[in-house]
Scaffold this motif. Structure first.
Motif, short mmCIF file in Angstrom:
data_model
loop_
_atom_site.label_atom_id
_atom_site.label_comp_id
_atom_site.label_asym_id
_atom_site.label_seq_id
_atom_site.Cartn_x
_atom_site.Cartn_y
_atom_site.Cartn_z
N GLY A 115 -48.35 -87.96 -35.36
CA GLY A 115 -49.77 -87.83 -35.64
C GLY A 115 -50.50 -89.14 -35.52
O GLY A 115 -50.05 -90.08 -34.87
N ARG A 116 -51.67 -89.19 -36.15
CA ARG A 116 -52.52 -90.39 -36.16
C ARG A 116 -52.89 -90.71 -37.61
O ARG A 116 -53.02 -89.80 -38.44
CB ARG A 116 -53.81 -90.16 -35.37
N ASP A 117 -53.06 -91.99 -37.88
CA ASP A 117 -53.44 -92.43 -39.22
C ASP A 117 -54.54 -93.48 -39.09
O ASP A 117 -54.52 -94.31 -38.17
CB ASP A 117 -52.24 -93.04 -39.95
N THR A 118 -55.52 -93.44 -39.99
CA THR A 118 -56.55 -94.46 -40.02
C THR A 118 -56.86 -94.82 -41.46
O THR A 118 -56.78 -93.98 -42.36
CB THR A 118 -57.84 -93.97 -39.31
N THR A 119 -57.17 -96.11 -41.69
CA THR A 119 -57.61 -96.56 -43.01
C THR A 119 -58.94 -97.27 -42.84
O THR A 119 -59.20 -97.92 -41.81
CB THR A 119 -56.59 -97.51 -43.66
N LEU A 120 -59.79 -97.15 -43.88
CA LEU A 120 -61.13 -97.73 -43.81
C LEU A 120 -61.56 -98.25 -45.18
O LEU A 120 -61.10 -97.75 -46.21
CB LEU A 120 -62.16 -96.68 -43.34
N PHE A 121 -62.45 -99.23 -45.17
CA PHE A 121 -63.18 -99.64 -46.36
C PHE A 121 -64.49 -98.87 -46.39
O PHE A 121 -65.16 -98.74 -45.36
CB PHE A 121 -63.48 -101.13 -46.34
N PHE A 174 -61.71 -97.23 -50.74
CA PHE A 174 -60.65 -97.18 -49.74
C PHE A 174 -60.47 -95.75 -49.28
O PHE A 174 -60.43 -94.82 -50.10
CB PHE A 174 -59.33 -97.71 -50.31
N VAL A 175 -60.38 -95.55 -47.96
CA VAL A 175 -60.20 -94.22 -47.38
C VAL A 175 -59.01 -94.24 -46.44
O VAL A 175 -58.84 -95.19 -45.66
CB VAL A 175 -61.46 -93.76 -46.61
N GLU A 176 -58.20 -93.19 -46.50
CA GLU A 176 -57.13 -93.02 -45.52
C GLU A 176 -57.18 -91.59 -44.99
O GLU A 176 -57.34 -90.64 -45.76
CB GLU A 176 -55.75 -93.31 -46.11
N MET A 189 -56.95 -86.32 -46.09
CA MET A 189 -57.90 -87.39 -46.39
C MET A 189 -57.80 -87.76 -47.86
O MET A 189 -57.78 -86.89 -48.73
CB MET A 189 -59.32 -87.00 -46.04
N PHE A 190 -57.75 -89.07 -48.10
CA PHE A 190 -57.78 -89.62 -49.44
C PHE A 190 -58.97 -90.56 -49.53
O PHE A 190 -59.17 -91.43 -48.67
CB PHE A 190 -56.49 -90.40 -49.73
N VAL A 191 -59.79 -90.40 -50.57
CA VAL A 191 -60.95 -91.27 -50.79
C VAL A 191 -60.86 -91.83 -52.20
O VAL A 191 -60.87 -91.07 -53.18
CB VAL A 191 -62.28 -90.51 -50.61
N LEU A 206 -54.61 -97.89 -56.53
CA LEU A 206 -55.24 -96.87 -55.68
C LEU A 206 -54.48 -96.73 -54.36
O LEU A 206 -54.26 -95.62 -53.87
CB LEU A 206 -56.70 -97.24 -55.41
N ARG A 207 -54.06 -97.86 -53.79
CA ARG A 207 -53.30 -97.81 -52.53
C ARG A 207 -51.98 -97.05 -52.71
O ARG A 207 -51.56 -96.31 -51.84
CB ARG A 207 -53.03 -99.22 -52.02
N GLU A 208 -51.35 -97.26 -53.84
CA GLU A 208 -50.09 -96.56 -54.11
C GLU A 208 -50.34 -95.08 -54.29
O GLU A 208 -49.54 -94.24 -53.86
CB GLU A 208 -49.42 -97.14 -55.36
N MET A 209 -51.46 -94.71 -54.91
CA MET A 209 -51.83 -93.31 -55.06
C MET A 209 -52.04 -92.66 -53.68
O MET A 209 -51.57 -91.55 -53.41
CB MET A 209 -53.11 -93.20 -55.88
N ALA A 210 -52.71 -93.39 -52.78
CA ALA A 210 -52.94 -92.89 -51.43
C ALA A 210 -51.61 -92.72 -50.69
O ALA A 210 -51.38 -91.71 -50.01
CB ALA A 210 -53.85 -93.83 -50.66
#
Length: 328
Positions: free
Chosen positions: A84-90, A100-102, A116-118, A126-130
């Protein structure tokens, strides 16, 4: 894994003549974090998972960029038999800390999954939760290959020669097609090839006009006609630019070409982009321009081989400065 029982909904939406259904599963931890898993069953004809996944993750990215998000990463991801594809954003929301969005997309057969995680305020917890949420996703029995593409009609590619009209100012030939809505200058007559690139879920024709000799290649490609309302969001045009570029790189890079972003363009109100195209082994240097309009995708590519720098630059500028697109 969700932090609680997810809310399940079915949301209908249209893509041109197609009516699709998005099956959504959503949960939240107050205002701190939002978790979502969706899936869409695509009809026959969407048989290129690479392009479909690229389009899916690009669509998500552009929607968030419209809200001011900044892309951190965009990459391929493999989990078991699923690619698949993955993207992360501020995601900024001053005066508070950035969010933080993934997002992640997978395909299995004709079904596409979107995660999607926001998170409202970025940080280690939060990063660990994502990460926990994303890594918990699995497709039962693994991802399956897509069915074989619907065969195109057996009619052969139509080939003809387009002489064009003489341009007195340059000595080149004006190659144009008013029905397809474009015109461009080439050093001589163009070979025109027309083939059906797609049968389902709606027909798409691929036209190529090319003038080629030892000194260089000059080409105009047109894909379409796309049905009304195919671009159902403003970001859809940018997504199709991404997908077209991805397909072009997939064709050019194995032959040693490097494609590098140069600038954004416009055809009327419609978006375009320009890129440099080089191949050191072939001594080729050139550019390509991609435009997406309501009905068509246009790709103009030219590169010279073994020419002096000044001569090459003049030829490329003559070609690209002559590009005309009618966006009716």
């Amino acid at each position: 894994k969700f932090p609680g029982v997810p809310r399940v909904e079915r949301v209908s939406f249209n893509k041109g003549p197609l009516e699709l259904v998005r099956h959504t599963h959503m949960a939240s931890l107050g205002d701190a974090a939002h978790f979502e898993v969706d899936y869409v069953d695509m009809p026959a004809g969407f048989n290129d998972p690479d392009l479909s996944l690229e389009g899916g993750i690009s669509g998500l990215t552009h929607a968030l960029e419209a809200q001011g998000a900044r892309v951190l990463t965009k990459e391929k991801v493999v989990r078991g038999s699923c690619e698949g594809r993955d993207t992360t954003l501020f995601l900024p929301h001053p005066p508070r800390k950035e969010g933080f969005v993934e997002g992640r997309a997978f395909g299995s057969g004709q079904r596409y999954y979107f995660l999607m995680f926001v998170g409202e305020e970025d940080g280690p917890q939060l990063r660990e939760m994502a990460r926990t949420f994303m890594e918990s996703f699995a497709v039962t029995d693994g991802c399956t290959a897509q069915p074989a593409p619907t065969p195109a009609p057996s009619s052969p590619t139509v080939v003809s020669v387009v002489e064009g009209t003489h341009d007195a100012a340059t000595g080149w030939r004006k190659i144009e097609n008013t029905e397809l809505g474009f015109g461009v200058l080439m050093p001589g007559a163009a070979r025109h090839e027309s083939e059906q690139a797609q049968v389902e879920p709606f027909p798409i024709t691929h036209h190529t006009y090319i003038n080629e000799d030892d000194a260089g290649v000059y080409a105009a490609e047109v894909f379409g006609e796309y049905p009304p309302n195919f671009h159902n969001t403003p970001g859809s045009y940018e997504t199709m630019l991404d997908v077209t570029l991805y397909a072009m790189k997939r064709n050019f890079e194995p032959s040693g070409f490097t494609i590098t972003p140069l600038r954004d363009l416009k055809a009327g109100t419609f978006p375009g982009r320009e890129f440099t195209v080089t191949n050191e082994k072939l001594g080729a240097q050139g550019r390509t321009q991609i435009y997406v309009t309501a009905k068509y995708i246009y790709v103009f590519t030219a590169f010279t081989r073994g020419q002096a720098a000044a001569s090459a630059a003049n030829a490329l500028e003559r070609f690209f400065s002559s590009v005309r697109i009618t966006t009716k």
